[in-house]
Design an enzyme around this catalytic site. Sequence first.
Site, PDB file in Angstrom:
ATOM      1  N   HIS A 184       1.236  -0.795  -0.170  1.00 19.49           N
ATOM      2  CA  HIS A 184      -0.359  -0.072   0.003  1.00 19.49           C
ATOM      3  C   HIS A 184       0.893   1.469  -0.075  1.00 19.49           C
ATOM      4  O   HIS A 184       1.638   1.230   0.895  1.00 19.49           O
ATOM      5  CB  HIS A 184      -0.607   0.296   1.405  1.00 19.49           C
ATOM      6  CG  HIS A 184      -1.740   1.835   1.301  1.00 19.49           C
ATOM      7  ND1 HIS A 184      -2.982   0.955   0.618  1.00 19.49           N
ATOM      8  CD2 HIS A 184      -1.906   2.927   1.538  1.00 19.49           C
ATOM      9  CE1 HIS A 184      -3.697   2.280   0.586  1.00 19.49           C
ATOM     10  NE2 HIS A 184      -2.939   2.903   1.310  1.00 19.49           N
ATOM     11  N   CYS A 185       1.132   2.191  -1.367  1.00 22.71           N
ATOM     12  CA  CYS A 185       2.172   3.236  -1.106  1.00 22.71           C
ATOM     13  C   CYS A 185       0.769   4.890  -0.703  1.00 22.71           C
ATOM     14  O   CYS A 185       0.083   4.850  -1.056  1.00 22.71           O
ATOM     15  CB  CYS A 185       1.996   3.198  -2.574  1.00 22.71           C
ATOM     16  SG  CYS A 185       3.603   4.884  -3.326  1.00 22.71           S
ATOM     17  N   PRO A 186       1.082   5.361   0.272  1.00 21.74           N
ATOM     18  CA  PRO A 186       0.672   6.375   0.942  1.00 21.74           C
ATOM     19  C   PRO A 186       0.824   7.804  -0.154  1.00 21.74           C
ATOM     20  O   PRO A 186       0.076   8.647  -0.509  1.00 21.74           O
ATOM     21  CB  PRO A 186       0.524   6.704   2.129  1.00 21.74           C
ATOM     22  CG  PRO A 186       2.547   5.863   2.249  1.00 21.74           C
ATOM     23  CD  PRO A 186       2.605   4.618   1.447  1.00 21.74           C
ATOM     24  N   ASP A 188      -2.192   6.968  -3.076  1.00 23.70           N
ATOM     25  CA  ASP A 188      -3.255   6.445  -1.612  1.00 23.70           C
ATOM     26  C   ASP A 188      -3.801   5.889  -2.603  1.00 23.70           C
ATOM     27  O   ASP A 188      -5.567   5.302  -2.222  1.00 23.70           O
ATOM     28  CB  ASP A 188      -4.063   8.124  -1.375  1.00 23.70           C
ATOM     29  CG  ASP A 188      -5.020   7.443  -0.469  1.00 23.70           C
ATOM     30  OD1 ASP A 188      -4.420   7.590   0.791  1.00 23.70           O
ATOM     31  OD2 ASP A 188      -6.316   8.537  -0.742  1.00 23.70           O
TER      32      ASP A 188
END
Length: 737
Positions: free
Chosen positions: A485-487, A490
Amino acid sequence: MSSGDPPSGLQASGSNSSAALGLSPPSAPSGKSAATPPKVATDDASVELSSMKSERSPAKSIPLGEDIMQVARIGEVSVMQKLFDEKKFTANYSDEEGITPLHWAAINNQYAMCKFLIDSGADVNAKGGESVATPAMWAAQRCHYYIVHLLLQYGADPLLTDVQGYNILHLATIDGNAFLLVLLLHQEIPVDVVDQQGHTGLMWAAYKGYPACVDLFLRWGANPNAVDDGGLAPLHWALVKGSLPCVLKILEYGADRFATTTDGKTPALVAQEMNTRHVWYRALSECGYDADGNRKVLPMGLGPYVRDKAIMSKFFFFWPFLLLFVVLWILSNMVVYFAIPVAAVAVFGLQWVAKKAASQGPSEFRIIQKTPFLAGVFAGSLFWVFVRYVLYVLPATYSTNPFLNLGFVVFFSLTTYFYFYSMVADPGYVPKLGSRNEQRAVIGQLFEEWKFDEENFCVYCMIRRPLRSKHCRRCSRCVAKHDHHCPWIDNCVGVNNLRQFVLYILCLEIGIILFLHLTFNYINGLPAPAEPICNILNDQICSFVLRDTFTLLLDVWIAIQLVWVTMLGVVQLVQVSRNQTTYENMRGHSLDRGHSSTRAFASAVTAGTTSLDAAGLSASGQGPNPALAQGGHRHRGGCLKQWSSLLGFDTFFATARDGLRDGPRAARPRNPFSRGIVTNCRDFWCDPAPYFGKREPGSAMLGGEIVNYNRMYETPSRMYSSGDYRSVAYDEAADIV
């Protein structure tokens, strides 16, 4: 039963004792099956008959071959068969307390023995022991859900109660095993069935402080405002324990914040008397209420907007646009001695506004990394680069550097496209089932295949987990071929958007380099200021900096991004060559390395099949151990650790260590999905799915063939290695970039 004892919160010191409070906590189940602490049945640790016999047990020892209870406990099917053949005992034999061999086999997780006794005519609903409980209840109190499923298949009644009025659902809730609860709830047991004191399963879960069980009950339709005989609702019981996640979840589902017990105690009063006021106040605040439980009133009618998740997502996404401009403008237009502290104050002030908005908004936005803020930081940088390029750099360099400008425009456009595609595309969410009947069918299939565990079933999505999938806590969905999950986008990176994500990183890398080259030529071609004045720099550097300070500072900012972008690009390319995801790279593959002949022998003796995996047994012949699937407590680490994960440093160095690791290559965990560097790269880059557009959900190339990761539950036969590949077990680790 030790797990049913009142928690320490009920014996609070001083005036906060349970007696002073006047509460009537659920009493713990008792009986033979609860006489000793729960133990997992293993070779050297099982529930001993001697440890659970009453003091009235005769002192005379019985030979093992003639002690039917001991034989049932240790799972000696052949010895039990001999006892039956010699007519010494029957399957329904019971002692003076009504305890049968099936009780002992069930509590010791002896699946093969339970099956043999049932086939021999044992009564699955026989009650025995001080608690007058059934074998299924004994097994449930040890979380042996494979045994419980077997007994239910052969007619065990899940609504039977013991002497204290607890049915199997209550007993399972007390131990907090979500997989057992999932099994039982699919048996059509009323979700709000009560015990003798009127306690529902939700009350027990709240009282014990099990957030996962509370969430499961509420999603299943449990009443958050049900009351027991004392008028206590689940919210009261959650405050007795003081579990913040439980209180938050119950409030989220509409619990009455002002409900009173029969003696007039509100949740606030219970929290005060149980010394859990800090939990109560924090839960109220995170849910948008003041200390009195009333909805917070924001000035200028902002309340509905601040609490709207869609509106707040846009706010956090666009707020960094303003923040970046303000900081760059201050640093480029003020004297350095004033610019730095003023910029720091501006950053602090704008961040304070964002945090204040987060504190009043949706509860999932309490942590800045869980908002689109970081995605907005990149998008804001992209926006100001575009504005500066169009207004200043392009007019000054299009005639002198035409090809450089063309290259930058191409890669800027590609970066923008792949960035927004990665952000808004479905990353590969595994489709959910349409009904509970479908869920029940899937659960039954997993039990038949001995795969009902966290590696193969998600209790949040209620689906069978495909290989290489992972449940993302941020997205609240299982993602096929989950990478991370890449912030910064998002969104999750999975099978549907992994290629676009890698292209976004590579195009960004090239685009940054081209922009730095262009802006250097642009600034170098500007006329020098007539009277350059700098307080720190020499005249030559000062003259260069003052030509266009804003653009130069923007260059510095994006040059900093080049560091983590380069590392992330290297990691992704290495993983592509290995056909490996970031999550697999960081956590490793789960491989069963047991010797095949040894496993086959143990399986054949206990379950009649030479496949240990098919039987789901341990080497001792016991049933699957539900405790083995439970992850231990994890420490998230400090601020440095979190930012290391956000910027991808930990993944980069882990990949480097793996590449430089000493020792033979065979010593490394083998990836059964790898077909060699050339084939892996061809599968990734030559996938027939379009580069510009959506692919078929879950589809990808594997070994030159089209596969669908949404439905991949077995490793393709050509990919079989010396160990059996299993899907990486999901844990709620910090986000990995």
